[in-house]
Scaffold this motif. Structure first.
Motif, PDB file in Angstrom:
ATOM      1  N   ASN A 167      -4.986   4.180  -1.421  1.00  0.00           N
ATOM      2  CA  ASN A 167      -6.213   4.528  -0.718  1.00  0.00           C
ATOM      3  C   ASN A 167      -6.203   5.995  -0.318  1.00  0.00           C
ATOM      4  OD1 ASN A 167      -7.444   1.874  -0.657  1.00  0.00           O
ATOM      5  ND2 ASN A 167      -5.903   1.298   0.878  1.00  0.00           N
ATOM      6  N   PHE A 168      -7.157   6.749  -0.853  1.00  0.00           N
ATOM      7  CA  PHE A 168      -7.339   8.153  -0.469  1.00  0.00           C
ATOM      8  C   PHE A 168      -6.042   8.949  -0.616  1.00  0.00           C
ATOM      9  CE2 PHE A 168     -10.751   5.643   0.953  1.00  0.00           C
ATOM     10  CZ  PHE A 168     -11.859   6.442   0.787  1.00  0.00           C
TER      11      PHE A 168
ATOM     12  N   MET B  27       9.363   6.248   3.142  1.00  0.00           N
ATOM     13  CA  MET B  27       9.986   6.764   1.919  1.00  0.00           C
ATOM     14  C   MET B  27       8.984   7.554   1.082  1.00  0.00           C
ATOM     15  SD  MET B  27      10.176   3.396  -0.520  1.00  0.00           S
ATOM     16  CE  MET B  27      10.497   4.372  -1.974  1.00  0.00           C
ATOM     17  N   GLU B  28       9.503   8.286   0.148  1.00  0.00           N
ATOM     18  CA  GLU B  28       8.734   9.027  -0.859  1.00  0.00           C
ATOM     19  C   GLU B  28       8.447   8.042  -2.006  1.00  0.00           C
ATOM     20  OE1 GLU B  28       7.046  10.873  -3.575  1.00  0.00           O
ATOM     21  OE2 GLU B  28       7.327  12.049  -1.726  1.00  0.00           O
ATOM     22  N   ALA B  29       7.184   7.919  -2.358  1.00  0.00           N
ATOM     23  CA  ALA B  29       6.763   6.913  -3.342  1.00  0.00           C
ATOM     24  C   ALA B  29       7.412   7.079  -4.718  1.00  0.00           C
ATOM     25  CB  ALA B  29       5.250   6.943  -3.484  1.00  0.00           C
TER      26      ALA B  29
ATOM     27  N   THR C  61     -10.534   1.866   5.163  1.00  0.00           N
ATOM     28  CA  THR C  61      -9.352   2.612   5.597  1.00  0.00           C
ATOM     29  C   THR C  61      -9.827   3.685   6.589  1.00  0.00           C
ATOM     30  OG1 THR C  61      -9.343   4.486   4.058  1.00  0.00           O
ATOM     31  CG2 THR C  61      -8.582   2.375   3.189  1.00  0.00           C
ATOM     32  N   GLU C  62      -8.857   4.348   7.220  1.00  0.00           N
ATOM     33  CA  GLU C  62      -9.234   5.426   8.152  1.00  0.00           C
ATOM     34  C   GLU C  62     -10.027   6.523   7.432  1.00  0.00           C
ATOM     35  OE1 GLU C  62      -5.500   4.860   9.280  1.00  0.00           O
ATOM     36  OE2 GLU C  62      -5.967   4.313  11.352  1.00  0.00           O
ATOM     37  N   TYR C  63      -9.510   6.937   6.274  1.00  0.00           N
ATOM     38  CA  TYR C  63     -10.193   8.001   5.518  1.00  0.00           C
ATOM     39  C   TYR C  63     -11.545   7.538   5.003  1.00  0.00           C
ATOM     40  CZ  TYR C  63      -6.333  11.387   5.397  1.00  0.00           C
ATOM     41  OH  TYR C  63      -5.382  12.316   5.721  1.00  0.00           O
TER      42      TYR C  63
ATOM     43  N   GLY D 278       1.238   5.137   0.542  1.00  0.00           N
ATOM     44  CA  GLY D 278       0.528   6.204   1.254  1.00  0.00           C
ATOM     45  C   GLY D 278      -0.446   5.594   2.244  1.00  0.00           C
TER      46      GLY D 278
ATOM     47  N   GLU E 129       4.920   4.909   3.662  1.00  0.00           N
ATOM     48  CA  GLU E 129       4.431   6.210   4.138  1.00  0.00           C
ATOM     49  C   GLU E 129       5.611   7.169   4.205  1.00  0.00           C
ATOM     50  OE1 GLU E 129       1.510   7.809   4.876  1.00  0.00           O
ATOM     51  OE2 GLU E 129       2.863   9.449   5.369  1.00  0.00           O
ATOM     52  N   LYS E 130       5.378   8.421   3.767  1.00  0.00           N
ATOM     53  CA  LYS E 130       6.508   9.353   3.758  1.00  0.00           C
ATOM     54  C   LYS E 130       6.732  10.064   5.083  1.00  0.00           C
ATOM     55  CE  LYS E 130       4.049  13.074   1.350  1.00  0.00           C
ATOM     56  NZ  LYS E 130       4.028  13.935   0.156  1.00  0.00           N
ATOM     57  N   TYR E 131       5.689  10.184   5.904  1.00  0.00           N
ATOM     58  CA  TYR E 131       5.854  10.961   7.140  1.00  0.00           C
ATOM     59  C   TYR E 131       6.074  10.090   8.373  1.00  0.00           C
ATOM     60  CZ  TYR E 131       4.546  15.123   4.554  1.00  0.00           C
ATOM     61  OH  TYR E 131       4.516  16.153   3.648  1.00  0.00           O
TER      62      TYR E 131
ATOM     63  N   GLU F 211       0.870  -1.184   0.000  1.00  0.00           N
ATOM     64  CA  GLU F 211       0.000   0.000   0.000  1.00  0.00           C
ATOM     65  C   GLU F 211       0.900   1.225   0.000  1.00  0.00           C
ATOM     66  OE1 GLU F 211      -3.634   2.394   2.272  1.00  0.00           O
ATOM     67  OE2 GLU F 211      -2.578   0.835   3.381  1.00  0.00           O
TER      68      GLU F 211
ATOM     69  N   ASP G 223      -3.356  11.742  -1.799  1.00  0.00           N
ATOM     70  CA  ASP G 223      -3.445  13.212  -1.796  1.00  0.00           C
ATOM     71  C   ASP G 223      -3.865  13.701  -3.185  1.00  0.00           C
ATOM     72  OD1 ASP G 223      -2.513  13.001   0.765  1.00  0.00           O
ATOM     73  OD2 ASP G 223      -0.484  13.699   0.342  1.00  0.00           O
TER      74      ASP G 223
HETATM   75  N1  SAH Z   1      -4.354   5.319   3.016  1.00  0.00           N
HETATM   76  C1  SAH Z   1      -4.769   5.974   4.262  1.00  0.00           C
HETATM   77  C2  SAH Z   1      -4.212   7.410   4.360  1.00  0.00           C
HETATM   78  C3  SAH Z   1      -4.675   8.361   3.280  1.00  0.00           C
HETATM   79  S1  SAH Z   1      -3.936   9.985   3.415  1.00  0.00           S
HETATM   80  C4  SAH Z   1      -6.273   5.964   4.369  1.00  0.00           C
HETATM   81  O1  SAH Z   1      -6.947   5.708   3.359  1.00  0.00           O
HETATM   82  O2  SAH Z   1      -6.795   6.198   5.456  1.00  0.00           O
HETATM   83  C5  SAH Z   1      -2.598   9.828   2.253  1.00  0.00           C
HETATM   84  C6  SAH Z   1      -1.326   9.345   2.934  1.00  0.00           C
HETATM   85  O3  SAH Z   1      -0.370   9.112   1.906  1.00  0.00           O
HETATM   86  C7  SAH Z   1      -0.708  10.361   3.874  1.00  0.00           C
HETATM   87  O4  SAH Z   1      -0.368   9.729   5.088  1.00  0.00           O
HETATM   88  C8  SAH Z   1       0.530  10.850   3.124  1.00  0.00           C
HETATM   89  O5  SAH Z   1       1.587  11.230   3.981  1.00  0.00           O
HETATM   90  C9  SAH Z   1       0.882   9.649   2.281  1.00  0.00           C
HETATM   91  N2  SAH Z   1       1.561   9.999   1.030  1.00  0.00           N
HETATM   92  C10 SAH Z   1       1.099  10.899   0.124  1.00  0.00           C
HETATM   93  N3  SAH Z   1       1.947  11.011  -0.912  1.00  0.00           N
HETATM   94  C11 SAH Z   1       2.966  10.154  -0.657  1.00  0.00           C
HETATM   95  C12 SAH Z   1       4.147   9.839  -1.361  1.00  0.00           C
HETATM   96  N4  SAH Z   1       4.453  10.433  -2.508  1.00  0.00           N
HETATM   97  N5  SAH Z   1       4.979   8.924  -0.825  1.00  0.00           N
HETATM   98  C13 SAH Z   1       4.671   8.325   0.355  1.00  0.00           C
HETATM   99  N6  SAH Z   1       3.568   8.592   1.074  1.00  0.00           N
HETATM  100  C14 SAH Z   1       2.715   9.492   0.571  1.00  0.00           C
END
Ligand code: SAH
Length: 212
Positions: free
Chosen positions: A114-115, A94-96, A192-194, A45, A68-70, A43, A117
């Motif tokens: 999933n959801f 990591m950054e995707a 998912t959470e979102y 993000g 996840e990047k953060y 998955e 940005d």
């Molecule tokens: N999938 C989860 C979170 C959705 S919010 C859900 O459906 O509940 C999107 C998440 O993707 C955020 O936590 C954001 O930090 C991460 N994200 C967005 N762009 C990204 C990228 N380029 N690389 C890694 N993570 C990313």
């Protein structure tokens, strides 16, 4: 999201996270990392990891990697693993954009978005995870016959994603603009959470399943 003090350190020390220093050695090594030959689903993000943690629990014969990047967000996924450890789930901070540096050609059997940005400005279209630029990266790591599943409540992003398919050389296997009313596509659906948050607000959820 606010930065949680020490999240980078906690991630560096976590046995569930593949350390950044060895990410470059991961391509074609995921079977060794998990210690078995099971299929690999990822998955991109994943946020706080509810979806992938539940999927890993429900499908012990699949290996899962959550990206996840953060750090502050990934920490929440780590805490879920500390509460309920699963042998078939690992995380990458990591950054995707760099996804082809951590998975080998055809190593991944399924990709979940999933959801993602929305990046609403036209000049940021390349940053959207279902853009043709990202589809080209997924094309490298996805096994022949593998598929990608994308869910969102953002109709603008979803319409964009559907329009990207043909120019990128992908095809839709299934599409819905109201997942929660689609009995067939809802089978086995893990929220998912979102998805929980936005469907509770009354937003319909769009989903596609695509392949090349
Ligand atoms: N999938 C989860 C979170 C959705 S919010 C859900 O459906 O509940 C999107 C998440 O993707 C955020 O936590 C954001 O930090 C991460 N994200 C967005 N762009 C990204 C990228 N380029 N690389 C890694 N993570 C990313």
């Amino acid at each position: 999201m606010r930065n949680i003090t020490g999240s980078r350190e906690a991630i560096a020390a976590s046995p569930y996270v593949v350390p950044e220093a060895i990410q470059a050695q991961c391509p074609d090594k995921w079977h060794e990392i998990f210690g078995n030959d099971r299929p690999l689903h990822i998955e991109i993000g994943m946020g706080k990891g509810k979806f992938i943690h539940t999927m890993a629990k429900e499908h012990p014969n699949i290996n899962y990697v959550g990206i996840e990047k953060y750090s502050s967000v990934l920490l929440r996924a780590i805490q879920k693993m500390e509460a309920e450890e699963l042998p078939n789930l690992k995380f990458l901070r990591m950054e995707a954009e760099n996804i082809t540096n951590v998975f080998g050609a055809g190593e991944v059997e399924r990709i979940y978005l999933n959801f993602s940005d929305p990046w609403p400005k036209d000049r940021h279209a390349k940053r959207r995870l279902p853009s043709r630029e990202f589809l080209a990266r997924y094309d490298v790591i996805l096994k022949e016959g593998g598929r990608l599943e994308f869910k969102t409540d953002n109709r603008g992003l979803f319409d964009f994603a559907v329009e990207e398919l043909e120019p990128a050389g992908w095809k839709a296997e299934a599409v819905t603009y109201d997942l929660h009313s689609d009995e067939k596509m809802m089978r086995g659906n893990v929220m998912t959470e979102y998805e929980e948050r936005f469907s509770a607000m009354g937003n319909p959820i769009c989903k596609y399943v695509i392949s090349r």
